[in-house]
Every structure is written in structure tokens, then in C-alpha cells.
Design a protein around this motif. Sequence first.
Motif, PDB file in Angstrom:
ATOM      1  N   VAL A  19      -4.939  -6.773  -0.877  1.00  7.43           N
ATOM      2  CA  VAL A  19      -4.250  -6.839  -2.182  1.00  7.43           C
ATOM      3  C   VAL A  19      -3.803  -5.467  -2.693  1.00  7.43           C
ATOM      4  N   PHE A  20      -3.676  -4.469  -1.796  1.00  9.39           N
ATOM      5  CA  PHE A  20      -3.157  -3.159  -2.214  1.00  9.39           C
ATOM      6  C   PHE A  20      -1.708  -3.343  -2.681  1.00  9.39           C
ATOM      7  N   GLN A  21      -1.375  -2.793  -3.839  1.00 10.05           N
ATOM      8  CA  GLN A  21      -0.034  -2.861  -4.428  1.00 10.05           C
ATOM      9  C   GLN A  21       0.334  -4.268  -4.913  1.00 10.05           C
ATOM     10  N   ILE A  42     -11.628 -11.349   1.323  1.00 11.00           N
ATOM     11  CA  ILE A  42     -10.645 -10.644   0.494  1.00 11.00           C
ATOM     12  C   ILE A  42     -11.012  -9.166   0.460  1.00 11.00           C
ATOM     13  N   ASP A  43     -10.011  -8.311   0.660  1.00  9.74           N
ATOM     14  CA  ASP A  43     -10.224  -6.862   0.592  1.00  9.74           C
ATOM     15  C   ASP A  43      -9.506  -6.289  -0.619  1.00  9.74           C
ATOM     16  N   THR A  44     -10.279  -5.734  -1.561  1.00 12.65           N
ATOM     17  CA  THR A  44      -9.677  -5.068  -2.706  1.00 12.65           C
ATOM     18  C   THR A  44     -10.294  -3.678  -2.833  1.00 12.65           C
ATOM     19  N   VAL A 137     -17.288   2.557   5.352  1.00 12.27           N
ATOM     20  CA  VAL A 137     -16.424   3.665   4.950  1.00 12.27           C
ATOM     21  C   VAL A 137     -14.970   3.306   5.256  1.00 12.27           C
ATOM     22  N   SER A 138     -14.085   4.165   4.777  1.00 15.24           N
ATOM     23  CA  SER A 138     -12.664   3.992   5.047  1.00 15.24           C
ATOM     24  C   SER A 138     -12.041   5.364   5.238  1.00 15.24           C
ATOM     25  N   ASN A 139     -11.101   5.427   6.149  1.00 21.62           N
ATOM     26  CA  ASN A 139     -10.362   6.671   6.409  1.00 21.62           C
ATOM     27  C   ASN A 139     -11.283   7.796   6.880  1.00 21.62           C
ATOM     28  N   PHE A 140     -12.303   7.452   7.666  1.00 20.36           N
ATOM     29  CA  PHE A 140     -13.191   8.466   8.243  1.00 20.36           C
ATOM     30  C   PHE A 140     -12.756   8.760   9.682  1.00 20.36           C
ATOM     31  N   TRP A 186      -6.158  -1.254   8.308  1.00 20.23           N
ATOM     32  CA  TRP A 186      -5.300  -1.385   7.121  1.00 20.23           C
ATOM     33  C   TRP A 186      -3.853  -1.178   7.553  1.00 20.23           C
ATOM     34  N   SER A 187      -2.937  -1.745   6.760  1.00 20.26           N
ATOM     35  CA  SER A 187      -1.541  -1.883   7.213  1.00 20.26           C
ATOM     36  C   SER A 187      -1.507  -2.489   8.615  1.00 20.26           C
ATOM     37  N   PRO A 188      -2.202  -3.616   8.818  1.00 20.91           N
ATOM     38  CA  PRO A 188      -2.310  -4.181  10.170  1.00 20.91           C
ATOM     39  C   PRO A 188      -0.984  -4.689  10.714  1.00 20.91           C
ATOM     40  N   GLY A 190       1.748  -3.170   9.764  1.00 23.80           N
ATOM     41  CA  GLY A 190       2.604  -1.985   9.621  1.00 23.80           C
ATOM     42  C   GLY A 190       3.247  -1.802   8.272  1.00 23.80           C
ATOM     43  N   GLY A 191       2.666  -2.363   7.223  1.00 26.63           N
ATOM     44  CA  GLY A 191       3.241  -2.197   5.882  1.00 26.63           C
ATOM     45  C   GLY A 191       3.601  -0.740   5.568  1.00 26.63           C
ATOM     46  N   ILE A 192       2.715   0.165   5.935  1.00 26.26           N
ATOM     47  CA  ILE A 192       2.930   1.592   5.645  1.00 26.26           C
ATOM     48  C   ILE A 192       4.159   2.138   6.396  1.00 26.26           C
ATOM     49  N   PRO A 239      -4.141  -8.269   6.333  1.00 29.75           N
ATOM     50  CA  PRO A 239      -2.745  -8.233   5.878  1.00 29.75           C
ATOM     51  C   PRO A 239      -2.610  -8.591   4.395  1.00 29.75           C
ATOM     52  N   LYS A 240      -1.664  -7.923   3.750  1.00 28.60           N
ATOM     53  CA  LYS A 240      -1.388  -8.181   2.325  1.00 28.60           C
ATOM     54  C   LYS A 240      -0.074  -8.935   2.184  1.00 28.60           C
ATOM     55  N   SER A 241      -0.039  -9.892   1.288  1.00 27.19           N
ATOM     56  CA  SER A 241       1.229 -10.456   0.841  1.00 27.19           C
ATOM     57  C   SER A 241       1.014 -11.084  -0.530  1.00 27.19           C
ATOM     58  N   THR A 242       2.082 -11.101  -1.317  1.00 24.34           N
ATOM     59  CA  THR A 242       2.021 -11.881  -2.557  1.00 24.34           C
ATOM     60  C   THR A 242       2.969 -13.073  -2.463  1.00 24.34           C
ATOM     61  N   ASN A 243       3.558 -13.264  -1.278  1.00 24.33           N
ATOM     62  CA  ASN A 243       4.527 -14.344  -1.082  1.00 24.33           C
ATOM     63  C   ASN A 243       3.825 -15.531  -0.412  1.00 24.33           C
ATOM     64  N   ALA A 245       4.652 -18.112   1.332  1.00 29.72           N
ATOM     65  CA  ALA A 245       5.023 -18.459   2.713  1.00 29.72           C
ATOM     66  C   ALA A 245       4.449 -17.421   3.689  1.00 29.72           C
ATOM     67  N   ARG A 246       4.523 -16.134   3.289  1.00 30.85           N
ATOM     68  CA  ARG A 246       4.007 -15.098   4.202  1.00 30.85           C
ATOM     69  C   ARG A 246       2.470 -15.076   4.212  1.00 30.85           C
ATOM     70  N   ILE A 247       1.862 -15.436   3.083  1.00 30.80           N
ATOM     71  CA  ILE A 247       0.390 -15.556   3.049  1.00 30.80           C
ATOM     72  C   ILE A 247      -0.045 -16.594   4.082  1.00 30.80           C
ATOM     73  N   GLU A 249       1.819 -17.732   6.652  1.00 25.68           N
ATOM     74  CA  GLU A 249       2.247 -17.282   7.997  1.00 25.68           C
ATOM     75  C   GLU A 249       1.190 -16.364   8.613  1.00 25.68           C
ATOM     76  N   ASN A 250       0.676 -15.454   7.812  1.00 29.96           N
ATOM     77  CA  ASN A 250      -0.263 -14.462   8.351  1.00 29.96           C
ATOM     78  C   ASN A 250      -1.624 -15.072   8.699  1.00 29.96           C
ATOM     79  N   PHE A 251      -1.868 -16.281   8.217  1.00 37.12           N
ATOM     80  CA  PHE A 251      -3.128 -16.951   8.571  1.00 37.12           C
ATOM     81  C   PHE A 251      -2.934 -17.916   9.744  1.00 37.12           C
TER      82      PHE A 251
HETATM   83  P1  NAP Z   1       0.356  -4.695   5.519  1.00 36.45           P
HETATM   84  O1  NAP Z   1      -0.586  -5.762   5.180  1.00 36.45           O
HETATM   85  O2  NAP Z   1       0.452  -4.249   6.942  1.00 36.45           O
HETATM   86  O3  NAP Z   1       1.836  -5.082   5.052  1.00 36.45           O
HETATM   87  C1  NAP Z   1       2.080  -5.506   3.749  1.00 36.45           C
HETATM   88  C2  NAP Z   1       3.579  -5.514   3.544  1.00 36.45           C
HETATM   89  O4  NAP Z   1       4.177  -6.435   4.449  1.00 36.45           O
HETATM   90  C3  NAP Z   1       3.992  -5.941   2.164  1.00 36.45           C
HETATM   91  O5  NAP Z   1       5.168  -5.221   1.823  1.00 36.45           O
HETATM   92  C4  NAP Z   1       4.292  -7.431   2.341  1.00 36.45           C
HETATM   93  O6  NAP Z   1       5.228  -7.828   1.392  1.00 36.45           O
HETATM   94  C5  NAP Z   1       4.849  -7.472   3.735  1.00 36.45           C
HETATM   95  N1  NAP Z   1       4.547  -8.689   4.491  1.00 36.45           N
HETATM   96  C6  NAP Z   1       3.383  -9.382   4.474  1.00 36.45           C
HETATM   97  N2  NAP Z   1       3.401 -10.380   5.370  1.00 36.45           N
HETATM   98  C7  NAP Z   1       4.611 -10.316   5.969  1.00 36.45           C
HETATM   99  C8  NAP Z   1       5.227 -11.084   6.985  1.00 36.45           C
HETATM  100  N3  NAP Z   1       4.593 -12.109   7.554  1.00 36.45           N
HETATM  101  N4  NAP Z   1       6.479 -10.747   7.370  1.00 36.45           N
HETATM  102  C9  NAP Z   1       7.140  -9.713   6.782  1.00 36.45           C
HETATM  103  N5  NAP Z   1       6.608  -8.925   5.813  1.00 36.45           N
HETATM  104  C10 NAP Z   1       5.335  -9.234   5.419  1.00 36.45           C
HETATM  105  O7  NAP Z   1       0.113  -3.364   4.664  1.00 36.45           O
HETATM  106  P2  NAP Z   1      -0.918  -2.884   3.563  1.00 36.45           P
HETATM  107  O8  NAP Z   1      -0.819  -3.680   2.331  1.00 36.45           O
HETATM  108  O9  NAP Z   1      -0.738  -1.418   3.478  1.00 36.45           O
HETATM  109  O10 NAP Z   1      -2.350  -3.109   4.236  1.00 36.45           O
HETATM  110  C11 NAP Z   1      -3.087  -4.313   4.085  1.00 36.45           C
HETATM  111  C12 NAP Z   1      -4.321  -4.112   3.246  1.00 36.45           C
HETATM  112  O11 NAP Z   1      -5.100  -3.037   3.751  1.00 36.45           O
HETATM  113  C13 NAP Z   1      -4.035  -3.680   1.803  1.00 36.45           C
HETATM  114  O12 NAP Z   1      -3.559  -4.719   1.008  1.00 36.45           O
HETATM  115  C14 NAP Z   1      -5.380  -3.159   1.408  1.00 36.45           C
HETATM  116  O13 NAP Z   1      -6.260  -4.235   1.134  1.00 36.45           O
HETATM  117  C15 NAP Z   1      -5.778  -2.401   2.666  1.00 36.45           C
HETATM  118  N6  NAP Z   1      -5.389  -0.968   2.634  1.00 36.45           N
HETATM  119  C16 NAP Z   1      -6.383  -0.045   2.619  1.00 36.45           C
HETATM  120  C17 NAP Z   1      -6.084   1.310   2.596  1.00 36.45           C
HETATM  121  C18 NAP Z   1      -7.216   2.296   2.597  1.00 36.45           C
HETATM  122  O14 NAP Z   1      -6.970   3.485   2.347  1.00 36.45           O
HETATM  123  N7  NAP Z   1      -8.424   1.869   2.859  1.00 36.45           N
HETATM  124  C19 NAP Z   1      -4.760   1.743   2.583  1.00 36.45           C
HETATM  125  C20 NAP Z   1      -3.747   0.785   2.598  1.00 36.45           C
HETATM  126  C21 NAP Z   1      -4.074  -0.560   2.642  1.00 36.45           C
HETATM  127  P3  NAP Z   1       5.039  -9.207   0.515  1.00 36.45           P
HETATM  128  O15 NAP Z   1       3.820  -9.015  -0.335  1.00 36.45           O
HETATM  129  O16 NAP Z   1       6.314  -9.271  -0.272  1.00 36.45           O
HETATM  130  O17 NAP Z   1       4.907 -10.326   1.507  1.00 36.45           O
END
Ligand code: NAP
Length: 294
Positions: A19-21, A42-44, A137-140, A186-188, A190-192, A239-243, A245-247, A249-251
Amino acid sequence: MIDITLNNGLRMPALGFGVFQSAPDVTAQAVEAALNVGYRHIDTAAAYNNEREVGEGIRRSGVPRDEIVIETKVWVSDYGYDETLHAFEKATGKLGVDRLDVLILHQAAPDRFEKTIAAYKALETMHADGRIGAIGVSNFVPERIAMLLDATGVVPAINQVELHPYFTQRDVQRADAEQGIVTQAWSPIGGITFYPGYGDERRSVMDDPTLQELAGRHGKSAAQVMLRWHLQQGRSAIPKSTNPARIAENFDVFDFELSDEELARIDALDTGVRSGPDPEVPRPAMYDRSIPEA
Ligand code: NAP
């Protein structure tokens, strides 16, 4: 669903929901939608400013609390022994729960690592008395893990790091595995590599031709192929999504399998270049952001 067993015996779904962002006003419905399609993890984080709405989404879903793994993170401004004990109160107060399944330190914070160690000792105390199911931990980077292990008694159960096909962090994965630490991506998907705010030099892993080809071959999306790659290699992914359909899809990743050759082709996409911040470069202005009381 695929479970992962942590080094203290706790079992949790390898695939969680991030749920980041996710803005507070859409987080509760996103969490509710995720629980409705089957996520149970759930990861927050305190720093995401949406723990309260995560708790609301959980309650709205009607899924019993004890069926859900709630993972959250202590922010750096709450590091230190007493401060981190209090951070637990803030987090549980906002989430509306009395215990946490997983509590991890969000950053190593190299410029104040002694406070990081003290924070971890507070996690150990709360783990020992049952308030937290597993700590981590995270980012170690591996050197930080080694420093932590030298100074503390409980091996982290999880190390949550940037990890997607363009940045696979094999050294981190290897060092984590040697200690029995689960690497959580995180960013599994590739959101980043494509969400705004991190510079324009990036290439979106979502558009990668190899992933697109594998997606076509399996009748799945690139995101689903990436999630399958994590799961088959023993990682947790969130994986994060607020949509809606994509929520969903990712499951929907439990009905196909990548071959060893396909997994190796994804591994070969690694560029060795991170898209997110280098965790060994201190960011004091970020670290000092304070976390509100519950
Ligand atoms: P992510 O899950 O790899 O990607 C999220 C992005 O992809 C969002 O823009 C989302 O937009 C979009 N998306 C989601 N499902 C999709 C799909 N099936 N097809 C196309 N686009 C899709 O990136 P993340 O949010 O950076 O990482 C996931 C989680 O990791 C975070 O939410 C957080 O819990 C954690 N995190 C931790 C750290 C840390 O420092 N520990 C840093 C970053 C993230 P929509 O919402 O519009 O679908």
C-alpha cells in the motif's frame, strides 16, 4: 496460495498486498478488495500514512483478524529502544489491533546505526513477549545484516528490499539465504521502474520484451509472470495496486508455472542498477520526518 515458513516457524502467504503511495482515501477500499479476492497478507508502514485506513479495510472485509498477516514498519525517527516500543503503540493504535504479525525496521539508517540497533532490540523484546509474531528489516545490505547480527540475538525473519527483474540483488539474496532470512521483494512488478518521481532515465520493466513474450506464451500479463518468478524462487512479494482489476490480476498467479529455462531468462534481465535510493546513503531529512501519534 503459497505459504512461506519464516525462520521462527511462523507461516505467512508469500504473496502479500502493498500500500505504498496508496492515498488514505482509497486505501481502505483497496485493502478490502484485496482481502475479498484472497490476499491474506498486507504490507504497510508508519511512513505510508495509511495504517489507519489499512485497519479500516481489514475490518470492512469481515475476514477474521487471525487469518490475516499484518506487516508494518517502524520509521527511522522512531528508532531507539523506548521510541520503538512506543512506535508499536502508534502502529497498533492506528491499525486497531493489539498485536502485529510482522514488524520490521524500514531503513538501516547508516548515519545513526546505534539507534537502529536499539530499535531492533525493542523488536526483540516485543517478539519475546508475543506482541509481534516475527521481526525483520528492510533495505539492509549484507554488511548491515552482519553488523546487526553481531549486536543482537534474533536473526531477522525478513529483509524487504528493492527486487524486480532489472535489479535482482543476488548478493543480498545469497546473504539472506545463508542466515535463513526470507528476502521479500518491494516493487516486485517493477513499480519503481515506472512510477513518477524517480527521474526519467528509467526503463519500465513492465514493457520488457522478454517478459512480454513469456506473458503471451502463458496467456498472462507481465506483472503475473514477474510475481510467479518471485514465488517459484522462494521470495515473498508484495505488489501494490489501488485498481480492483489489477488487485485481482496480481493475485491470479496460482494456475501456471514457469520452466527453469524461463526463470533463467528472467534472471538474465538483471542490470545491476537500482531504481530506488541507495540504502547506504543517509537521507537525514527523510529520516527525521515524524510519525504522528495514533
Ligand atoms: P509495485 O508493486 O512493483 O508496482 C506498483 C505500481 O504498479 C503502481 O503504480 C500500480 O498502479 C501498478 N500496477 C499494479 N499492478 C499492476 C498490473 N497488474 N499491471 C500494470 N500496473 C500495475 O511497486 P511498489 O508499490 O513500489 O512496491 C510494492 C510494495 O512494496 C509497496 O506498496 C510497499 O508495500 C512496499 N515497498 C517497500 C519499500 C521499502 O522501502 N521497504 C519501498 C517501496 C515499496 P495502480 O495502483 O494504479 O494499479
